[in-house]
Design a protein around this motif. Structure first.
Motif, PDB file in Angstrom:
ATOM      1  N   ASP A 114      54.934  29.977   8.163  1.00 16.08           N
ATOM      2  CA  ASP A 114      53.746  30.408   7.542  1.00 16.08           C
ATOM      3  C   ASP A 114      53.366  31.687   8.236  1.00 16.08           C
ATOM      4  O   ASP A 114      52.781  31.693   9.140  1.00 16.08           O
ATOM      5  N   GLU A 115      53.871  32.793   7.819  1.00 17.40           N
ATOM      6  CA  GLU A 115      53.752  34.073   8.223  1.00 17.40           C
ATOM      7  C   GLU A 115      54.086  34.179   9.548  1.00 17.40           C
ATOM      8  O   GLU A 115      53.699  34.670  10.442  1.00 17.40           O
ATOM      9  N   SER A 155      48.764  28.994   3.074  1.00 16.23           N
ATOM     10  CA  SER A 155      48.430  28.263   4.209  1.00 16.23           C
ATOM     11  C   SER A 155      48.116  26.879   3.863  1.00 16.23           C
ATOM     12  O   SER A 155      48.647  25.958   4.184  1.00 16.23           O
TER      13      SER A 155
HETATM   14 MG   LIG Z   1      47.832  32.007   5.833  1.00 13.89          MG
END
Ligand SMILES: [Mg+2]
Ligand SMILES: Nc1ncnc2c1ncn2[C@@H]1O[C@H](COP(=O)(O)OP(=O)(O)O)[C@@H](O)[C@H]1O
Lengths: 267, 280
Positions: free
Chosen positions: B164-165, B46
């Motif tokens: 991001d995920e 991240s």
């Molecule tokens: Mg993350």
């Protein structure tokens, strides 16, 4: 349990009142608070009551909904009324017992205060019941625009308000699931003494706050990633449009105000 | 192949921490590429994503996005080019309704209202969320909220989409639909859209052009999905899950059965299994 905590929650509908611009309803609700004070006799209050009732009927939601909206405020109304009753000491004495003295003026005053209170709450409830919270926020932003000149961050406040409104259901859901999780671990929320009840909310509030802060940080990132930087160069997607019905509503209210002032000379 | 993102010797440490979250990171991503980034929790994925969007500024080294150096003066240009979708569907929904949320990024950029309306509609059409335009977030599923998040990014016409995920909090159906949606977008935008997807989902990563593995703040491996996923020992060393097909191959090997060396998906392995049985 959370649903009945909100005073006068928005109730969808398609009435003439629902379709009025939020600005109209905001201005009239605020104006009403002052206009009510023109009434100084029975006819005046009857007129104000009739006008309020007419507006309530026009929402198509039924009087019951409005009366239920009063419930959370009953205590406040009672206290204010009783204060009038016990502390206004002029006029003829009706009851005199130990240190309690109730007078005719006290009774009259408390009735007046009670009626005014009712009317104002009922009238403001029309705004909250028939206007989406977001529209109220938009309306406020639009009405407060002139204050930007004096450095009031109107757009930022409006955005804050709309985000807060947007997160109400999210946080309610979260509170509910934390409560369920705590209940599963044996916490009892609505039992025991007042102290015990308040204490039982600590294990609810702490995770709720921690998560709310986490959410706020993530939301900040998401807003920045999408180019948020405040300021005046922002444009607006949502716009308020003024219709003929808004002008009609304002004219109607002005006529009511004039009539109410006129009642002062009738008696 | 023209590079669209390049990092040279980038190091970043969070202000309240002594150990850098990313250390001496150098890499390039090409225009139109689809790169999957994998790594265990806390490995710095991240942080990497946030550096690309100038949500964080590197302590050392230089980041270039589409020939623009990521600096404070250029941050708005960078953010115009790089769109991000985060993990939690709720915490990135800014608007009061679907349409408002899609419009948010354009409002920030002062896009005139008429143009906003057309672009909101086009973006919602793209993610098949048009019928929900007036819905509030409370009445949407996680998958629908994430599709709105993609629409919000698309409306800004970015060159790079970072996920991001973004599928991590969705149910399997929502996840599959979302991956399919990104594939569709990629198919008709071609090289105009570069996708960087940070994911724990092996199927999602396996469909990328290239996989990068980040471990404890360092880029430790980059290669074709088949190469990266076929190396079970290495995956374990980096604290990552080994795809089911690879685990099965290992077990078969232990029992003296000859299995192909290249990476196979679960379906691929099933096909290989029945073919080798029926030819016996
Ligand atoms: Mg993350
Ligand atoms: N806001 C922050 N402040 C301090 N340290 C952080 C912060 N965010 C992440 N970290 C740390 O930086 C490292 C990398 O985190 P992150 O990039 O979020 O990892 P990933 O996304 O791969 O799970 C972790 O060790 C994490 O604890």
């Amino acid at each position: 349990m959370f649903s009945n905590m909100i005073i006068g929650r928005y109730m969808p509908g398609d009435s003439w009142i629902h379709r009025l611009d939020a600005r109209t309803k905001l201005v009239l609700s605020i104006a009403f608070i002052f206009v009510v004070f023109f009434a100084n006799n029975v006819i005046g209050y009857a007129l104000a009551g009739a006008f309020t009732l007419l507006a309530i009927m026009m929402t198509g939601l039924g009087v019951g909904v409005f009366l239920r909206g009063l419930r959370p405020l009953v205590l406040l109304m009672l206290i204010t009324t009783l204060l009038q009753l016990f502390f206004v000491q002029t006029g003829d004495v009706l009851v005199h017992w130990a240190f309690i003295k109730i007078t005719t003026d006290g009774v009259i005053n408390s009735v007046i205060v009670f009626v005014r209170f009712m009317l104002i709450i009922m009238f403001s409830t029309i705004l909250t019941l028939t206007t989406q919270p977001l529209a109220v926020a938009d309306g406020m932003e639009s009405l407060l625009k002139p204050f930007k000149k004096f450095g009031l961050p109107v757009s930022e406040l409006a955005l804050m308000l709309s985000i807060a409104l947007r997160f109400v259901p999210t946080l309610m859901d979260e509170a509910q699931s934390i409560m369920n999780a705590q209940r599963a671990r044996g916490v009892r929320f609505n039992e025991g003494s007042l102290m015990a009840r308040i204490k039982s909310f600590v294990p609810l509030l702490i995770p709720l706050f921690v998560n709310a802060i986490k959410r706020a940080i993530e939301l900040g990132d998401a807003m920045e990633a999408r180019g948020y930087r405040g300021g005046d160069q922002r444009t607006k997607y949502r716009v308020l449009t003024w219709h003929t019905r808004d002008t009609i509503a304002i004219i109607g209210f002005v006529i009511f105000t004039v009539a109410l002032i006129a009642t002062r000379w009738i008696m | 192949m023209t590079p669209i993102i390049s990092l040279s010797h980038v190091t970043y440490a969070y202000p309240n921490s002594d150990v850098p979250a990313l250390r001496d990171l150098s890499l390039t991503i090409n225009k139109g590429e689809w790169v999957a980034i994998i790594g265990h929790n806390g490995s710095g994925k991240s942080t990497f994503a946030k550096l690309l969007n100038y949500l964080l500024a590197p302590d050392e080294g230089e980041i270039t996005v589409n020939d623009v150096v990521a600096t404070e003066e250029n941050m708005w240009t960078i953010r115009d080019m790089v769109g991000m979708v985060f993990q939690n569907p709720d915490n990135q929904f800014v608007g009061a309704t679907v349409a408002d949320d899609v419009a948010f990024g354009m409002e920030n950029r002062g896009v005139p209202r008429d143009e906003m309306i057309t672009r909101v509609d086009a973006a919602l059409e793209e993610v098949q969320m048009m019928p929900f335009a007036d819905r509030e977030p409370a009445r949407l599923s996680g998958g629908q909220k994430q599709r709105v998040a993609i629409a919000s990014v698309l409306a800004l016409q970015p060159k790079i989409l970072i996920l991001d995920e973004a599928t991590a909090m969705l149910d399997p159906t929502g996840r599959r639909e979302m991956i399919a949606l990104v594939h569709e977008l990629k198919a008709h935008m071609g090289d105009d859209l570069t996708v960087i997807s940070i994911t724990h989902d092996i199927d999602e990563a396996a469909s990328a052009d290239r996989v990068m593995v980040i471990n404890d703040g360092e880029l430790v491996e980059t290669g074709l999905p088949a190469e990266v996923f076929a190396n079970a020992d290495q995956l374990r060393r980096f604290g990552l899950a080994v795809p089911f097909a690879e685990q099965l191959k290992e077990q078969l090997r232990l029992r003296g059965i000859e299995v192909p060396n290249e990476y196979l998906t679960t379906e691929g392995l099933v096909t290989w299994l029945w073919q080798s049985i029926s030819t016996k």
